[in-house]
Design an enzyme around this catalytic site. Structure first.
Site, PDB file in Angstrom:
ATOM      1  N   VAL A 183     -18.815 -28.993 -14.074  1.00 21.31           N
ATOM      2  CA  VAL A 183     -19.603 -28.613 -15.252  1.00 21.31           C
ATOM      3  C   VAL A 183     -19.521 -29.616 -16.296  1.00 21.31           C
ATOM      4  CG1 VAL A 183     -19.650 -26.543 -16.833  1.00 21.31           C
ATOM      5  CG2 VAL A 183     -19.210 -25.998 -14.618  1.00 21.31           C
ATOM      6  N   ARG A 226      -7.146 -38.203 -16.731  1.00 21.33           N
ATOM      7  CA  ARG A 226      -7.213 -39.384 -16.335  1.00 21.33           C
ATOM      8  C   ARG A 226      -8.409 -40.339 -16.909  1.00 21.33           C
ATOM      9  NH1 ARG A 226      -6.474 -41.007 -10.496  1.00 21.33           N
ATOM     10  NH2 ARG A 226      -6.993 -43.122 -11.403  1.00 21.33           N
ATOM     11  N   LYS A 247     -13.183 -17.849 -18.019  1.00 19.03           N
ATOM     12  CA  LYS A 247     -13.339 -16.387 -17.464  1.00 19.03           C
ATOM     13  C   LYS A 247     -11.635 -15.852 -17.321  1.00 19.03           C
ATOM     14  CE  LYS A 247     -14.118 -17.856 -12.896  1.00 19.03           C
ATOM     15  NZ  LYS A 247     -14.858 -18.903 -13.075  1.00 19.03           N
ATOM     16  N   ILE A 263     -26.861 -17.056 -15.462  1.00 21.29           N
ATOM     17  CA  ILE A 263     -27.521 -15.775 -15.610  1.00 21.29           C
ATOM     18  C   ILE A 263     -27.260 -15.173 -17.230  1.00 21.29           C
ATOM     19  CG2 ILE A 263     -28.103 -13.411 -15.083  1.00 21.29           C
ATOM     20  CD1 ILE A 263     -26.954 -14.059 -12.498  1.00 21.29           C
ATOM     21  N   ASP A 278     -11.457 -13.657  -9.247  1.00 14.61           N
ATOM     22  CA  ASP A 278     -12.425 -14.245  -9.790  1.00 14.61           C
ATOM     23  C   ASP A 278     -13.354 -13.109 -10.289  1.00 14.61           C
ATOM     24  OD1 ASP A 278     -14.050 -16.639 -10.605  1.00 14.61           O
ATOM     25  OD2 ASP A 278     -15.353 -15.098  -9.335  1.00 14.61           O
ATOM     26  N   LYS A 299     -14.124 -11.371 -14.272  1.00 18.18           N
ATOM     27  CA  LYS A 299     -15.582 -11.155 -14.967  1.00 18.18           C
ATOM     28  C   LYS A 299     -15.814  -9.826 -15.166  1.00 18.18           C
ATOM     29  CE  LYS A 299     -17.015 -15.166 -12.325  1.00 18.18           C
ATOM     30  NZ  LYS A 299     -17.615 -15.975 -11.024  1.00 18.18           N
ATOM     31  N   GLY A 306     -22.085 -23.535  -9.929  1.00 13.63           N
ATOM     32  CA  GLY A 306     -22.575 -24.937  -9.674  1.00 13.63           C
ATOM     33  C   GLY A 306     -22.600 -25.553 -11.068  1.00 13.63           C
TER      34      GLY A 306
END
Lengths: 434, 434
Positions: A18, A50, A108, A139, A204, A208, A310
């Site tokens: 990201v 790094r 999150k 979204i 996960d 959320k 993504g």
């Protein structure tokens, strides 16, 4: 654009999938972003573990391993955190907020664990804390929930918020394969991580769900409040049973506001696999896509759909937040404080009311159905549908219940397996959206 | 909540289907709304044309016919306009903005016609102008476009934004009925107005398209820039042809950003009926529901779905805006200025590139197809699919084209009807989403 305007400095913490997209877009779309903010945004530095690694297209002089010094720089106004995990992310975000810098984060896990500490720090200093990218990738769901629906009463949120499990369940449906082999395939294709626990066991999605419930019901919900079941126990038999009934199996995150007759309100937040009729809008959300279905008092039903993960999609959400908090710097204001003013109790899963699908392998003799039906009746679990299938010597009883207390269904199942003529509960799953 | 905080006064202009819901919710949910704003919201007065009419549940003393005095009151901080139409709405909104009051409006016609005048007045005085309810009712689309996607580049918006036409087209599909009788039915059921022009001729959708395009591409687009075709010419033959090809007919609002090889950018904005494959996410949006499909550079595909009209859903959007602008009053800031900084030319419809479905009734003789194919080739319109159906003496040629310039297809059709063996163009429609 007025060239006299002082540029706003951005510090980026993290440069993974990201972060590298955020950096790239900040450089590539500088003209548009500056026009929209009303001042140029300048990427001042990128903190990484790094600094010597080559990063394509990004100037080497931007990189540093000293995050704290970067955050503290006078020319840094805005901090973007895309490292993930609890520490050092929390320390660095608090450092930034306490120094009066606005923060955009996609974290999150941290928000679900300790969001109110961050929110309190932001409110204390009158700066912004934005986190659109933390839930459902690209979204727009945080902002609609926080702002657009703020004049309405959200009663229910039901979402597909984890792409990995959605991909695996999709594959189990199309290939008729079991969980273990489908997981291996997903790992080989890069859709699941080497350690898939966070995704497949629902952690996960639970993080959320906690964030969504907090915003939806204006009450504090943390990860520990979320009931959680993953998909590793979803069997080929469950998938086949769903298909036979015109349903699909999805891992759902569900946040509900329940109100007793005397007006007492409670919140339930849960993540578990469930059967969903194929005609439900969430049923056709495939692969790595995410969707969140929201029900409110006035607006009725809403759905938000898009890519849930993504680099580029998540970077879109981060940049939307970054431009927004930068605009606030230019105009002198800030975004709305979070409005967590309720202190609603969390309903235990046993009290939650849902429909169930139950398949039993039983001895093919007279009177078994009567015994089974009696157990359900004893526990006030009402049968909506019943189907009996014969198969050489044994029979399968497929039951669909009306909405029932989860604790009552659990007690029912415990008692059913104790009946000598009941060999096995071959499939047991909640049914939603019917 | 701190009881010392000064309440914020709200003036409501209009008390129809939406206004009465806004008033009701402001009174009913006062506690929640106050907690979310950080100060109580007080409904100071409601301007209506006739103040003596009984309005259930709303105190008579709130009503006045003197809108200008109401807006000017010192205890009015926020003005909600839900009258609709150009005048007196424009005069009153400008009066409010110029007096330093923030405005929430649902007035799509005014925004599409003269939005920039209102925006300029709001920017001039540093107050808010919010209008979530102007497009797609309860669906949060303005704010995601204005804020969430502000760090991204929107390339395409395609929406079903008019419930009346969507209801009529749905009915034409399910009942196999023609336009005129279906319109009568919709009017009898209250889904279409006595004068249905604004809906069925696409003016309502065109106004919304202009607003969406302005936000999406950061350039000024007004109603006059929108190419518009309504659904009154959609025939039973069009519907049947769509079904035969696995498609549905929808009235679409489409906003596109096109970029030449040399980087020159143009915007096209159009409203017209089109065929859409049944598997497209917009195809299953039925009845009075609305949905907007958005494509961006980084986020990819997004969809927003919900109720597009009605008192309570629209009131939800109005109240979301009202709480937001009230929060800005409390915190001392304001929302983002609109960022209309591009001056992109509008592409004429003739230059727009789309696929077409063309059905021709032709003489059943050898050589007709060759003549037809030659006409298409002469105009650089490439055939993707071709089907020939025989029917006592005449034949039907059903053509699907590749994407082609609209002007070229128009010239093609003009030339086709001049061929002696071509009796009629029985169906002609654009095809989207393939």
């Amino acid at each position: 654009m007025n060239e006299q305007v002082r540029p706003l400095g951005v510090a980026l913490l993290g440069c993974g999938v990201v972060g590298s997209q955020v950096a790239r877009l900040l450089l590539e779309d500088a003209r548009d972003i500056g026009a929209r903010v009303g001042a140029p945004l300048r990427l001042v530095g990128i903190a990484v573990r790094r600094a010597d690694r080559e990063r394509e297209g990004l100037p080497a002089e931007l990189f540093t391993t000293d995050a704290e010094s970067l955050i503290a720089r006078d020319d840094v106004d805005l901090v973007v955190e895309v490292i993930g995990g609890l520490e050092p992310a929390r320390t660095w975000i608090l450092q930034a907020l306490n120094a009066g810098k606005s923060v955009v984060t996609a974290n999150k896990a941290l928000l679900a664990e300790d969001g109110q500490t961050l929110v309190a720090a932001a409110d204390e200093r009158g700066v912004d804390l934005y986190f659109e990218a933390a839930v459902a990738g690209a979204i727009p769901i945080i902002r609609p929930m926080r702002d657009s629906l703020v004049g309405d009463q959200v009663t229910r949120v039901m979402g597909i918020v984890n792409g990995t499990t959605n991909f695996i369940l999709d594959k189990m449906h199309t290939a008729g394969a079991g969980f273990a082999e489908t997981l291996s395939e997903a790992q080989a294709l890069g859709y699941a991580e080497a350690d898939p626990t966070a995704d497949v066991e629902g952690y996960d999605a639970a993080a959320k769900a906690a964030i969504l419930a907090t915003l939806a019901f204006h009450t504090r919900v943390t990860l520990g409040d979320v009931y959680r079941e993953g998909i590793s126990d979803v069997s080929r038999a469950d998938i086949a049973a769903a298909e036979a009934m015109g349903m699909v199996v999805k891992l759902l995150a569900i946040c509900e506001l329940e109100e007793d007759e005397d007006g007492t309100r409670r919140v339930s937040v849960r993540v578990h696999p469930a059967m969903l009729p194929v005609r439900h809008p969430l049923a056709s959300v495939g692969g790595a896509f995410n969707a969140v279905f929201v029900e409110t008092k006035s607006a009725g039903q809403l759905m938000f759909y898009g890519q849930g993960a993504g680099g580029a999609p998540t970077a879109s959400a981060v940049l939307g937040d970054l431009v927004t908090v930068a605009r606030h710097r230019v105009s002198g204001g800030r975004g709305a404080r979070s409005a967590v003013y309720n202190e609603l109790p969390i309903a235990p899963i046993g009290d939650v009311i849902t429909s169930f699908h139950i398949a039993l392998e039983v001895e093919d003799t007279v009177g078994v159905l009567a015994k089974v039906a009696q157990v359900l009746a004893d526990h006030h679990v009402s049968i909506m549908t019943m189907r009996q299938e014969d198969a050489n010597g044994t029979a399968r009883l497929v039951l669909g219940t009306h909405a029932a207390r989860n604790a009552d269904v659990e007690a029912t199942v415990d008692e059913l397996v104790a009946i000598p003529e009941v060999f096995e509960v071959s499939s047991l799953m909640r049914v939603e959206g019917r």
